[in-house]
Design a protein around this motif. Structure first.
Motif, PDB file in Angstrom:
ATOM      1  N   ILE A 170       0.896  -0.995  -0.001  1.00 49.14           N
ATOM      2  CA  ILE A 170      -0.155   0.073  -0.087  1.00 49.14           C
ATOM      3  C   ILE A 170       0.983   1.134  -0.083  1.00 49.14           C
ATOM      4  N   SER A 171       0.606   2.119  -0.905  1.00 48.25           N
ATOM      5  CA  SER A 171       1.350   3.449  -0.905  1.00 48.25           C
ATOM      6  C   SER A 171       0.254   4.446  -0.499  1.00 48.25           C
ATOM      7  N   PHE A 172       0.633   5.387   0.656  1.00 47.62           N
ATOM      8  CA  PHE A 172      -0.275   6.279   0.920  1.00 47.62           C
ATOM      9  C   PHE A 172       0.252   7.926   0.898  1.00 47.62           C
ATOM     10  N   ASN A 173      -0.526   8.399   0.104  1.00 45.51           N
ATOM     11  CA  ASN A 173      -0.147  10.065   0.247  1.00 45.51           C
ATOM     12  C   ASN A 173      -1.239  10.888   0.921  1.00 45.51           C
ATOM     13  N   LYS A 174      -0.998  11.381   1.993  1.00 46.30           N
ATOM     14  CA  LYS A 174      -1.916  11.881   2.982  1.00 46.30           C
ATOM     15  C   LYS A 174      -2.415  13.496   2.467  1.00 46.30           C
ATOM     16  N   SER A 175      -1.221  14.197   1.867  1.00 43.14           N
ATOM     17  CA  SER A 175      -1.696  15.564   1.216  1.00 43.14           C
ATOM     18  C   SER A 175      -2.575  15.286   0.314  1.00 43.14           C
ATOM     19  N   ALA A 176      -2.384  14.395  -0.727  1.00 44.54           N
ATOM     20  CA  ALA A 176      -3.390  14.332  -1.875  1.00 44.54           C
ATOM     21  C   ALA A 176      -4.611  13.411  -1.568  1.00 44.54           C
ATOM     22  N   LYS A 177      -4.576  12.924  -0.297  1.00 44.28           N
ATOM     23  CA  LYS A 177      -5.912  12.107   0.053  1.00 44.28           C
ATOM     24  C   LYS A 177      -5.877  10.889  -0.928  1.00 44.28           C
ATOM     25  N   GLN A 178      -4.921  10.240  -1.055  1.00 49.08           N
ATOM     26  CA  GLN A 178      -4.883   9.111  -2.054  1.00 49.08           C
ATOM     27  C   GLN A 178      -4.209   7.951  -1.460  1.00 49.08           C
ATOM     28  N   PHE A 179      -4.609   6.798  -1.992  1.00 47.87           N
ATOM     29  CA  PHE A 179      -3.815   5.541  -1.469  1.00 47.87           C
ATOM     30  C   PHE A 179      -4.026   4.534  -2.550  1.00 47.87           C
ATOM     31  N   SER A 180      -2.928   3.490  -2.721  1.00 53.54           N
ATOM     32  CA  SER A 180      -3.164   2.720  -3.803  1.00 53.54           C
ATOM     33  C   SER A 180      -2.524   1.339  -3.291  1.00 53.54           C
TER      34      SER A 180
END
Lengths: 113, 114
Positions: A64-74
């Motif tokens: 899982i990759s998580f980008n808090k600032s973009a509010k996205q995860f993959s």
């Protein structure tokens, strides 16, 4: 604001390739992000989960990759295998009510041999 | 190690009939959830219980739907009267109910209302 948007709806990947499924959310109160895997005729089962205090979590071939600032995860599936063919759901839940998951629409993944 | 057990696996009924779906959660789990899965709406949380008490039923579509949990090992979801738009797969799930413990889903009941 309670929605979790998931893409793509369906995905076909060759055996050995990388499968990537993306999710986006709006509610900044969400702080738990699990992925569930569902095989035909079965209920969903937890695959892997992440909290926003880390940007990546890896378990075997699944990351899982998580980008808090973009509010996205993959979700990334490395070296995809035919046995990975299933429907994958991302989900999110807030700090209060962590059990009250909001699910994405699902991605049907097919791995061609 | 028995998982969440749902019955029946398939239910076909006529519009207007009463339908009762049953669930046995994993022993020791104190939270129980009812979800509905359709192609159009995906997985929707209908209601969840903690220690046999309904905590949130905001997802129950209308008064035709009701859910009970008379004890820690049994729950029912009832639809009365049933309508064709209720056709879906209904899942029961249970969890330890603490922190971020995972949900364990049953294999679902496929309901068809004609």
């Amino acid at each position: 604001q309670q929605q979790v948007k998931q893409s793509p709806q369906s995905l076909i990947v060759q055996k050995g390739g990388i499968s990537i499924i993306n999710c986006a959310y709006e509610n900044t109160a969400f702080d738990y992000f699990p992925w569930y895997q569902q095989f035909p005729g079965k209920g969903p089962a937890l695959l892997i989960a992440i909290r926003p205090d880390v940007s990546e979590k890896k378990e075997g071939r699944f990351t899982i990759s998580f980008n808090k600032s973009a509010k996205q995860f993959s979700l990334h599936i490395m070296d995809s295998q035919p046995g990975d063919s299933a429907t994958y759901f991302c989900a999110a839940s807030p700090v209060q009510g962590a059990q009250k998951l909001v699910f994405g629409q699902g991605t049907r993944l097919t791995i061609n041999p | 190690d028995a998982g969440v057990i749902q019955s029946p696996r398939h239910e076909v009924t006529e519009m207007g009939q009463e339908v009762t779906l049953r669930c046995k959660p994993i022993s020791g789990h104190n939270s129980l959830f009812w979800y509905r899965q359709t192609m159009m709406r995906g997985l929707e949380l209908l209601i969840y219980f903690n220690n046999n008490v309904p905590i949130d039923d905001s997802g129950m579509p209308e008064d035709r739907f009701s859910a009970k949990m008379p004890n820690a090992s049994f729950s029912t979801l009832k639809i009365q009267p049933s309508e064709p738009r209720d056709s879906a797969v209904y899942f029961c799930a249970s969890s330890l109910g603490n922190g971020y413990s995972p949900l364990h889903f049953g294999n679902g009941t496929r309901l068809t209302v004609t």
